[in-house]
Write an enzyme that holds these catalytic residues in place. Structure first.
Site, PDB file in Angstrom:
ATOM      1  N   ASP A  32      39.717  44.351  31.362  1.00 28.27           N
ATOM      2  CA  ASP A  32      40.618  45.511  31.323  1.00 28.27           C
ATOM      3  C   ASP A  32      41.430  45.595  30.022  1.00 28.27           C
ATOM      4  O   ASP A  32      42.666  45.700  30.054  1.00 28.27           O
ATOM      5  CB  ASP A  32      41.598  45.461  32.511  1.00 28.27           C
ATOM      6  CG  ASP A  32      40.911  45.269  33.847  1.00 28.27           C
ATOM      7  OD1 ASP A  32      39.796  45.793  34.020  1.00 28.27           O
ATOM      8  OD2 ASP A  32      41.502  44.604  34.722  1.00 28.27           O
ATOM      9  N   GLU A  40      38.587  54.895  38.352  1.00 32.21           N
ATOM     10  CA  GLU A  40      39.733  54.061  37.957  1.00 32.21           C
ATOM     11  C   GLU A  40      39.751  53.923  36.437  1.00 32.21           C
ATOM     12  O   GLU A  40      38.886  54.453  35.739  1.00 32.21           O
ATOM     13  CB  GLU A  40      39.661  52.676  38.610  1.00 32.21           C
ATOM     14  CG  GLU A  40      38.452  51.852  38.173  1.00 32.21           C
ATOM     15  CD  GLU A  40      38.320  50.524  38.911  1.00 32.21           C
ATOM     16  OE1 GLU A  40      39.123  50.214  39.798  1.00 32.21           O
ATOM     17  OE2 GLU A  40      37.358  49.789  38.577  1.00 32.21           O
TER      18      GLU A  40
HETATM   19  O1  FUB Z   1      40.824  43.945  37.012  1.00 32.90           O
HETATM   20  C1  FUB Z   1      41.104  44.443  38.307  1.00 32.90           C
HETATM   21  C2  FUB Z   1      40.601  45.834  38.446  1.00 32.90           C
HETATM   22  O2  FUB Z   1      39.200  45.867  38.177  1.00 32.90           O
HETATM   23  C3  FUB Z   1      41.187  46.820  37.472  1.00 32.90           C
HETATM   24  O3  FUB Z   1      42.470  47.217  37.798  1.00 32.90           O
HETATM   25  C4  FUB Z   1      40.144  47.870  37.542  1.00 32.90           C
HETATM   26  O4  FUB Z   1      40.234  48.848  36.566  1.00 32.90           O
HETATM   27  C5  FUB Z   1      38.886  47.059  37.473  1.00 32.90           C
HETATM   28  O5  FUB Z   1      38.544  46.714  36.154  1.00 32.90           O
END
Ligand code: FUB
Length: 329
Positions: free
Chosen positions: A17, A225
């Site tokens: 991320d 996301e």
């Molecule tokens: O790293 C945890 C979660 O996985 C993140 O918040 C999302 O975007 C995905 O990458």
């Protein structure tokens, strides 16, 4: 001629991320710090049980990454209980702000902010989460006119479906029907001191070239996301992960709060379930920071940050990157 870097920038810890920024002429990367564990793995995201953040920096493209150590730990965040997921950072008022999601003591994802005098941290967390915040994956744009915007939201483990009515419904797991508009990411202006939301979050509309909403069943294009917003030639580019189809895609708008018109794919699927990124300009070139699970041989929650150059076409569209295709250096 282009440059493709397809190696983890660090290998001594698992990272994911990546939110990249240029501060004081250097590249700073604010990633999640994945833990090596054998706990349960599920759609709730329990495998992503991160506890702290490390800030990384690069003196230049191709330079060795420096790990500045622990910048913030969940034990030092009074309102948070677990799962320090994807963060972002911003500079304003001569201070550096780290925005991060975590579960509160009721298990609900909220977004908090922590402050430092240095881009490397350590960061001091505010005692409460940002009132009105929810879900995950904050990304902050400090616009040229001084306004700051926080984009956020994630489906499934990120709980965004549970906020469809405006309040948290813990048992709600279904999104809209496939032929209905998809759930959009959220945006809110930040207060001048960067510590709170200046307005209630609103839902961003992502539409096709005819102005029709992207539908929930359109898993190649609908928001899942990991939002990121950058500016190029006076247009705002909202990029994000499509989740179940594992792509990074983007949409553009003349307005930071949208509506955004869907344009195309930035990155085809990587090794591992999640895909998450940031886009940054450094020394006149543009770079995509992203992650995959190659360092662990494909374990979804043991990821590594990488980067590669990103190119625009003359019309402002972004050239699709295929992460495992060799490119002449
Ligand atoms: O790293 C945890 C979660 O996985 C993140 O918040 C999302 O975007 C995905 O990458």
């Amino acid at each position: 001629m282009t440059t493709q870097f397809n190696e983890p920038i660090v290998t001594h810890i698992y990272t994911a991320d990546p939110s990249a920024h240029v501060f004081n002429g250097k590249l700073y990367i604010y990633p999640s710090h994945d833990l090596d564990h054998d706990g349960p793995s599920n759609d709730n995201g329990d495998q992503y049980k991160m506890e702290d953040y490390h800030v990384l920096s690069l003196d230049g493209i191709g330079a060795e990454a420096v790990d500045h150590g622990e910048a913030l730990h969940v034990r030092d965040v009074p309102w948070a209980s677990a799962q320090m997921w994807a963060p972002d950072a911003a500079y304003k008022n001569d201070k550096y702000y780290l925005f991060f999601p975590a579960r509160d003591h009721e298990g609900v994802f909220r977004i908090g902010v922590a402050v430092s005098e240095s881009p490397e941290g350590p960061f001091q967390a505010e005692p409460q989460y940002m009132e009105g915040s929810y879900s995950i994956d904050p990304a902050v744009l400090v616009d040229d006119d001084g306004e700051s915007y926080m984009y956020f939201g994630g489906l499934w483990g990120g709980q965004l479906e549970k906020w469809q009515s405006g309040t948290f419904e813990s048992e709600r797991t279904e999104g809209p029907a496939a032929d209905q508009p998809a759930i959009g990411p959220r945006v809110a202006r930040l207060s001048a001191d960067m510590l709170s939301l200046a307005e209630a979050p609103s839902e961003i509309a992502i539409v096709d070239e005819d102005g029709q909403p992207i539908l929930a069943g359109d898993e190649d294009r609908r928001y899942f996301e990991g939002p990121w917003v950058h500016k190029y030639r006076d247009l705002y580019y909202l990029s994000y992960s499509t989740g179940t189809t594992h792509k990074l895609v983007y949409a553009v708008s003349p307005n930071p709060q949208g509506p955004f018109v869907f344009k195309g794919v930035i990155l085809t699927p990587v090794v591992g379930w999640t895909t998450h990124h940031s886009i940054v300009e450094f020394d006149g070139k543009w770079y995509l920071f992203y992650h995959d699970s190659s360092l662990s041989g494909g374990v979804n929650h043991k990821r590594c940050v990488k980067y590669t150059e990103l190119h625009y076409n003359e019309d402002g569209t972004i050239q699709t990157i295929h992460p495992y295709t060799e490119v002449e250096a």
